[in-house]
Design a protein around this motif. Sequence first.
Motif, short mmCIF file in Angstrom:
data_model
loop_
_atom_site.label_atom_id
_atom_site.label_comp_id
_atom_site.label_asym_id
_atom_site.label_seq_id
_atom_site.Cartn_x
_atom_site.Cartn_y
_atom_site.Cartn_z
N GLY A 1 -16.46 -49.63 97.13
CA GLY A 1 -17.34 -50.66 96.61
C GLY A 1 -18.50 -50.96 97.53
N TYR A 2 -18.23 -51.02 98.82
CA TYR A 2 -19.31 -51.24 99.78
C TYR A 2 -20.30 -50.07 99.75
CZ TYR A 2 -17.59 -55.44 102.16
OH TYR A 2 -17.23 -56.73 102.46
N ASP A 3 -19.77 -48.85 99.69
CA ASP A 3 -20.64 -47.68 99.70
C ASP A 3 -21.55 -47.66 98.48
OD1 ASP A 3 -21.05 -44.87 101.04
OD2 ASP A 3 -20.78 -44.43 98.91
N GLN A 4 -21.01 -47.97 97.30
CA GLN A 4 -21.83 -48.04 96.10
C GLN A 4 -22.96 -49.06 96.26
OE1 GLN A 4 -19.02 -49.11 93.09
NE2 GLN A 4 -18.03 -47.10 93.05
N ALA A 5 -22.61 -50.24 96.78
CA ALA A 5 -23.61 -51.30 96.93
C ALA A 5 -24.69 -50.91 97.94
CB ALA A 5 -22.93 -52.60 97.36
N LEU A 6 -24.29 -50.22 99.00
CA LEU A 6 -25.28 -49.79 100.00
C LEU A 6 -26.24 -48.75 99.43
CD1 LEU A 6 -22.89 -49.57 103.08
CD2 LEU A 6 -24.72 -51.25 102.76
N TRP A 7 -25.71 -47.81 98.64
CA TRP A 7 -26.59 -46.84 97.99
C TRP A 7 -27.50 -47.52 96.98
CZ3 TRP A 7 -27.92 -42.23 99.50
CH2 TRP A 7 -27.05 -41.45 100.27
N ASP A 8 -26.99 -48.53 96.30
CA ASP A 8 -27.81 -49.28 95.34
C ASP A 8 -28.99 -49.93 96.06
OD1 ASP A 8 -28.45 -50.28 92.80
OD2 ASP A 8 -27.22 -52.08 93.06
N GLU B 1 -24.24 -44.01 106.17
CA GLU B 1 -23.19 -43.16 106.73
C GLU B 1 -22.52 -43.81 107.93
OE1 GLU B 1 -20.45 -40.26 107.04
OE2 GLU B 1 -21.85 -40.60 105.39
N ASP B 2 -23.29 -44.50 108.75
CA ASP B 2 -22.70 -45.20 109.89
C ASP B 2 -21.73 -46.29 109.41
OD1 ASP B 2 -22.67 -45.64 112.86
OD2 ASP B 2 -23.34 -47.64 112.21
N HIS B 3 -22.13 -47.00 108.36
CA HIS B 3 -21.24 -48.02 107.81
C HIS B 3 -19.99 -47.37 107.21
CE1 HIS B 3 -24.06 -51.06 108.71
NE2 HIS B 3 -24.91 -50.80 107.74
N TRP B 4 -20.15 -46.23 106.54
CA TRP B 4 -18.99 -45.56 105.97
C TRP B 4 -17.99 -45.20 107.07
CZ3 TRP B 4 -15.59 -41.68 105.95
CH2 TRP B 4 -14.85 -41.44 104.78
N GLN B 5 -18.50 -44.61 108.13
CA GLN B 5 -17.62 -44.22 109.24
C GLN B 5 -16.94 -45.42 109.87
OE1 GLN B 5 -16.84 -41.09 110.10
NE2 GLN B 5 -18.20 -40.19 108.57
N LYS B 6 -17.70 -46.49 110.03
CA LYS B 6 -17.15 -47.70 110.65
C LYS B 6 -16.07 -48.33 109.78
CE LYS B 6 -19.99 -51.10 110.76
NZ LYS B 6 -21.14 -51.97 111.12
N LEU B 7 -16.34 -48.42 108.47
CA LEU B 7 -15.35 -49.01 107.57
C LEU B 7 -14.11 -48.14 107.45
CD1 LEU B 7 -17.81 -50.23 104.81
CD2 LEU B 7 -16.32 -51.72 106.16
N SER C 1 -20.55 -41.56 98.77
CA SER C 1 -20.61 -40.69 99.95
C SER C 1 -19.42 -39.74 100.00
CB SER C 1 -20.64 -41.54 101.22
OG SER C 1 -21.80 -42.32 101.29
N GLU C 2 -18.21 -40.26 99.80
CA GLU C 2 -17.03 -39.41 99.93
C GLU C 2 -16.84 -38.52 98.72
OE1 GLU C 2 -13.47 -38.14 102.09
OE2 GLU C 2 -15.53 -38.74 102.48
N ALA D 1 -11.36 -31.31 90.15
CA ALA D 1 -11.12 -32.45 91.03
C ALA D 1 -11.61 -33.71 90.35
CB ALA D 1 -11.85 -32.25 92.36
N GLN D 2 -10.78 -34.76 90.38
CA GLN D 2 -11.09 -35.99 89.66
C GLN D 2 -11.07 -37.22 90.58
OE1 GLN D 2 -7.96 -35.35 86.60
NE2 GLN D 2 -9.63 -35.67 85.15
N PRO D 3 -11.81 -37.22 91.66
CA PRO D 3 -11.87 -38.44 92.47
C PRO D 3 -12.55 -39.56 91.71
CG PRO D 3 -13.58 -36.92 93.15
CD PRO D 3 -12.73 -36.17 92.15
N ASP D 4 -12.17 -40.77 92.01
CA ASP D 4 -12.78 -41.94 91.38
C ASP D 4 -13.75 -42.57 92.36
OD1 ASP D 4 -13.25 -44.66 90.50
OD2 ASP D 4 -11.55 -44.42 89.14
N PRO D 5 -15.03 -42.70 92.00
CA PRO D 5 -16.00 -43.28 92.93
C PRO D 5 -15.73 -44.73 93.30
CG PRO D 5 -17.13 -42.02 91.23
CD PRO D 5 -15.70 -42.14 90.80
N SER D 6 -14.80 -45.40 92.60
CA SER D 6 -14.39 -46.74 93.00
C SER D 6 -13.09 -46.75 93.79
CB SER D 6 -14.25 -47.65 91.77
OG SER D 6 -15.51 -48.13 91.35
#
Length: 381
Positions: free
Chosen positions: A85-92, A61-67, A265-266, A254-259
């Motif tokens: 893409g960064y968020d997906q990789a961090l969760w992975d 979450e800190d990285h998400w906010q920073k980015l 996160s979002e 709602a149809q947000p795309d995770p990419s």
Amino acid sequence: MRITEVETFLVPPRWLFLKLSTDEGVVGWGEPVVEGRAETVRAAVHELSELLVGEDPLRIEDHWQKLYRGGFYRGGPVLSSVLAGYDQALWDIAGKVRGAPVHELLGGPVRDRLRVYTWVGGDEPDAIADAVAAQVAAGFTAVKMNANGRLRAIDTLAAARAVLRRAEEARAALGDDRDLAIDFHGRVSPAMARRLLAMLADVAPMFVEEPVLPEHLHLVGGLVNGSTVPLATGERLYSRWDFRAPLAAGVAVAQPDPSHAGGISEVRRIAALAEVHGATLAPHCPLGPIALAASLQLGFAVPNFLIQEQSLRMHYHRDGDLLDYLVDPSPFDFTDGHAARPLAPGLGVEIDEAAVRRAAELGHAWRNPVWRHDDGGLAEW
């Protein structure tokens, strides 16, 4: 644990993969891409890597906010896709470190299997009945089709009836126990959307997607109030703030795309916002295996999830497909139109890095078509 390296791979047919490496050997994969602008996103991925290299990958979450908030200019398709893409990789990485699939880290599963739909036809579909019947035979309980190709702002009765005829053919092949989703793809003006929604009401679509362009979302409330057809939108919206107005106007799906929309996160936050408005979540995902894996993890954790798009053997995929980049394709084995709950840690898929590196040597330069009407004027694709 520290992030040591960021690598990106342009792979056919039109995707961009991201690999995050750490000093403990744990790696995470993400899929940041704007279709047709992959090189632009790739440049931004590496530009923003300075905010992550050397950092603890578990501070998601800190990285998400920073980015997101670390730059004065924020949002939009490119930066939000990089963040995704960064968020997906961090969760992975987080799931692999903790030995659990991402949905377990998001509070645990809220369902045992997850409904998916498949595409039929192309941008100007024909032979719809046969295509739908083939997907019914394959076990799918829902299909989606583009309603039309080029369409003028106020088109003829013949053009409108052609949309209705294709939808009726699909409905007849599906029967009443299966679902039909129809995608206007932003090709339909507000005036034609009103006409077509009225004509399509008896076909009872599960939803009509992108009934108007994102630029015209201030008009979507009128469409909602004037039709019994559930409306869906969101593939070109990139944050919870973008979704606030259409959800308040009564959009049903709602149809947000995770990419595109800030990653796992979002999209989870967008799902919660949709829940407040009585809407459901159907993530947009005509992309690659990492994006689909992230979507499935969300679907198993989000209470108001409706259905998941997936692009196996989709008509856009001429030079590659999802399974080409997986060591084990079984996470995308769909039974009776459903995906099983992934149990492997992280995103739940093992990327075939050797295949990715081979494909990246070829790369791609995919661009969406530029359409024109018969008078030479530009048409929406």
